[in-house]
Structure formats: structure tokens, C-alpha cells
Enzyme design. Structure first.
Site, PDB file in Angstrom:
ATOM      1  N   LYS A 140       0.847  -1.204   0.000  1.00  0.00           N
ATOM      2  CA  LYS A 140       0.000   0.000   0.000  1.00  0.00           C
ATOM      3  C   LYS A 140       0.881   1.253   0.000  1.00  0.00           C
ATOM      4  O   LYS A 140       0.613   2.214  -0.731  1.00  0.00           O
ATOM      5  CB  LYS A 140      -0.953  -0.023   1.207  1.00  0.00           C
ATOM      6  CG  LYS A 140      -2.048  -1.076   1.059  1.00  0.00           C
ATOM      7  CD  LYS A 140      -2.874  -1.300   2.328  1.00  0.00           C
ATOM      8  CE  LYS A 140      -3.886  -2.423   2.114  1.00  0.00           C
ATOM      9  NZ  LYS A 140      -4.703  -2.754   3.291  1.00  0.00           N
ATOM     10  N   ASP A 154     -10.642   3.285   4.528  1.00  0.00           N
ATOM     11  CA  ASP A 154     -11.047   1.883   4.400  1.00  0.00           C
ATOM     12  C   ASP A 154     -12.564   1.767   4.340  1.00  0.00           C
ATOM     13  O   ASP A 154     -13.088   0.689   4.053  1.00  0.00           O
ATOM     14  CB  ASP A 154     -10.557   1.099   5.633  1.00  0.00           C
ATOM     15  CG  ASP A 154      -9.377   0.217   5.315  1.00  0.00           C
ATOM     16  OD1 ASP A 154      -9.297  -0.258   4.171  1.00  0.00           O
ATOM     17  OD2 ASP A 154      -8.548   0.009   6.215  1.00  0.00           O
ATOM     18  N   GLN A 164      -4.372  -1.409   9.700  1.00  0.00           N
ATOM     19  CA  GLN A 164      -4.394  -2.732   9.069  1.00  0.00           C
ATOM     20  C   GLN A 164      -4.991  -3.770  10.020  1.00  0.00           C
ATOM     21  O   GLN A 164      -4.642  -3.833  11.196  1.00  0.00           O
ATOM     22  CB  GLN A 164      -2.968  -3.134   8.652  1.00  0.00           C
ATOM     23  CG  GLN A 164      -2.875  -4.419   7.862  1.00  0.00           C
ATOM     24  CD  GLN A 164      -3.518  -4.353   6.468  1.00  0.00           C
ATOM     25  OE1 GLN A 164      -3.674  -3.285   5.887  1.00  0.00           O
ATOM     26  NE2 GLN A 164      -3.908  -5.497   5.942  1.00  0.00           N
TER      27      GLN A 164
HETATM   28  N1  GUN Z   1      -6.933  -6.675   6.213  1.00  0.00           N
HETATM   29  C1  GUN Z   1      -7.272  -7.371   5.101  1.00  0.00           C
HETATM   30  N2  GUN Z   1      -7.835  -6.558   4.188  1.00  0.00           N
HETATM   31  C2  GUN Z   1      -7.858  -5.323   4.728  1.00  0.00           C
HETATM   32  C3  GUN Z   1      -8.336  -4.063   4.262  1.00  0.00           C
HETATM   33  O1  GUN Z   1      -8.857  -3.902   3.146  1.00  0.00           O
HETATM   34  N3  GUN Z   1      -8.171  -3.031   5.133  1.00  0.00           N
HETATM   35  C4  GUN Z   1      -7.632  -3.186   6.369  1.00  0.00           C
HETATM   36  N4  GUN Z   1      -7.522  -2.109   7.146  1.00  0.00           N
HETATM   37  N5  GUN Z   1      -7.183  -4.346   6.821  1.00  0.00           N
HETATM   38  C5  GUN Z   1      -7.310  -5.398   6.015  1.00  0.00           C
END
Ligand code: GUN
Length: 287
Positions: free
Chosen positions: A53, A120, A97
Site C-alpha cells: 500500500k 477503508d 491494518q
Molecule cells: N486486512 C485485510 N484486508 C484489509 C483491508 O482492506 N483493510 C484493512 N484495514 N485491513 C485489512
């Protein structure tokens, strides 16, 4: 018949190019889009996702602030970090995350993120707006899947869509996005009886289970010409894989996503898009 591969890398690249232009425009107006990432602990998959990311942000000119916290962090310490990022005017997006360690309440943590920085789309406020068809910041993986349908001109109105997932991250937000496009949506899960009866009847099957010992989508579980979207990322026979064997499924499906290279790149691309949206929203807040 062999179906068409849905190339998530290609679609993600198209989204990234649009984002890159939007970033340049914001910079010309004196706004420097910035994403703060919060990673707790050293879960190997999470470390890789957050790195990807951050790298993608750099590619489109979005700045990042990295917060890698120890697995032993307390709820209070994590809350304080989220509060400080909420109050930091140079930060436009906050990504915490998931998953978080056991001592941390995930709902409490996510709920604390300011809705206008919630890139998110997982705060109760934005999840509620999404359910009402009014969200500006939409959950990344579900909105990435919608972008794939759009790119490949896959019609949703009147289609029978079966999802095998009911999580807050995927199944629930995707349900609302599909409904908005007039699909008939069925949400299946681990307690669904006769799952194959549902998937066999579907025009579009979307799976996100991620455990091949419990679930594998096989050719005999889909109808001829079905569209198959595989959201899972797991390991199978020592390789990255999803819920289905792509080479097998594509022989019967009209479209299918491979793993890797399908939905995964879209999650990252939509995070970038949301960060630009959040940076634009900050304009209304003054200096
Ligand atoms: N863990 C797995 N997929 C995601 C996501 O799209 N966002 C976040 N914050 N954590 C994740």
C-alpha cells in the site's frame, strides 16, 4: 469454451492513472495528499500488505506516514495514536491494518477513526452511509470488485449474485453495492446448507473463504458461462491461491479472476482513490 481473464493489474493501473492526475491537481491547489498507515505487530501477511500500500502511494505521488507499533500495544496507546492522526491536519487518510492483536478491540479502534479520514470505509458512519447508497468513502475490496464489473461491462441488473462471505470487510458492503446496481444478492456463509445448490444457480459467484481445507469452488459448482470473482488469498500446494483453481474454472466460466492478479490489486487501487477523495474532503475544512 474458455472464458475471459479479469485482469486486476490492468484495471488497477487504469484507476492509478486517474488517481495520479487527481493528486497533481490537489498539489496544484496546495494540498499534499497523505495516508497514515498503522500496523500493529508483525503478522507476515499484514506487513506485506502495508508495504504494498505504501509503495502504491509513492507511485501516484501520495505521501505516507508509517506507524509500526509493537504487538503488545495497549488499547489506550492505540486510541491515542488514532486521536493524534485524526487531529493531524497533514494526514488525510488513516489505515489501521486488520487483524489486530487479541488485547485490542477492533470495533473500538476502527470506530475511533474520523469518518472523513476513513479511507477503508469501515467506520460505522461510513458503513451506514454505504448501506443507504450515500457513501463517499467505500470499503476498498468491494468497491474494487464493482470497478472490475464496470471495466469489463458485466451487467448486474437482474442478475443472480451469490456471495460466499458475510464479513464487514467484504460481504456486507458488497451486498449493498450490488443491490444498488439492481442485482439479486444472496449471502452464503459457513452455516449455509447445500451451498453448491446456491452457487450452481448463480449468474455471478463471489467467494472469499480463504481456506482450501474447508472450501474449494469447483467447475461442477457453477453454471456454464457464470462470472467468478475470487477474493481469497491463501496458500495451496506451496503457492498463492484463491478459493478456486483458476485454470479449471475458466474452462466453464465466461469471466473469472486469477489469484494473484485479480481482486488483490484493486483493493490497493481503491485505497489510493479513497485517499484522494479524503484529501478533497479536507478542502471544506479550511486551513
Ligand atoms: N486486512 C485485510 N484486508 C484489509 C483491508 O482492506 N483493510 C484493512 N484495514 N485491513 C485489512
Amino acid at each position: 469454451m474458455t472464458g475471459t481473464k479479469i485482469d486486476g493489474l490492468e484495471v488497477a493501473q487504469a484507476v492509478k492513472e486517474r488517481v495520479k492526475k487527481a493528486v497533481e491537481e490537489l498539489k496544484a491547489q496546495g494540498i499534499n495528499p497523505c495516508l497514515a498507515t498503522v500496523l500493529v505487530g508483525d503478522n507476515q501477511a499484514s506487513v506485506t500488505y502495508v508495504k504494498n500500500k505504501q509503495k502504491a502511494c509513492a507511485e501516484v505521488g501520495i505521501a505516507t506516514k508509517d506507524h509500526h507499533m509493537p504487538a503488545s500495544i495497549s488499547q489506550k496507546e492505540l486510541n491515542d495514536l488514532v486521536d493524534s492522526l485524526n487531529n493531524d491536519r497533514s494526514v488525510h487518510g488513516i489505515l489501521v491494518q486488520l487483524p489486530l492483536p487479541d488485547q485490542i478491540n477492533e470495533f473500538e479502534t476502527i470506530s475511533r477513526i474520523s469518518p472523513i479520514k476513513d479511507v477503508d470505509g469501515l467506520t460505522p458512519y461510513n458503513a451506514g452511509l454505504l448501506a443507504m447508497g450515500k457513501a463517499a468513502l467505500k470499503a476498498c475490496t468491494p468497491s474494487g470488485i464493482m470497478e472490475l464489473f464496470d471495466y469489463y461491462k458485466i451487467e448486474l441488473a437482474g442478475k443472480n449474485v451469490v456471495m460466499v462471505n458475510r464479513s464487514n470487510l467484504i460481504g456486507k458492503p458488497l451486498y449493498h453495492l450490488l443491490l444498488e446496481k439492481n442485482a439479486t444478492v444472496t449471502t452464503c456463509h459457513s452455516k449455509t446448507k447445500n451451498l453448491a445448490e446456491f452457487t450452481k444457480a448463480a449468474d455471478i459467484v463471489i467467494t472469499a473463504v480463504g481456506d482450501r481445507t474447508k472450501f474449494t469452488l469447483k467447475q461442477d459448482m457453477i453454471k456454464n458461462g457464470a462470472v467468478v470473482i475470487d477474493v481469497a488469498i491463501t496458500r495451496h500446494d506451496g503457492k498463492l491461491a484463491g478459493d478456486c483453481d483458476y485454470e479449471d474454472i475458466i474452462k466453464k466460466a465466461s469471466f473469472a479472476t486469477p489469484v494473484p492478479g485479480g481482486v488483490g490489486p484493486m483493493t490497493v487501487a481503491m485505497l489510493l482513490k479513497n485517499t484522494v477523495t479524503a484529501a478533497s474532503l479536507s478542502k471544506g475544512l479550511g486551513k
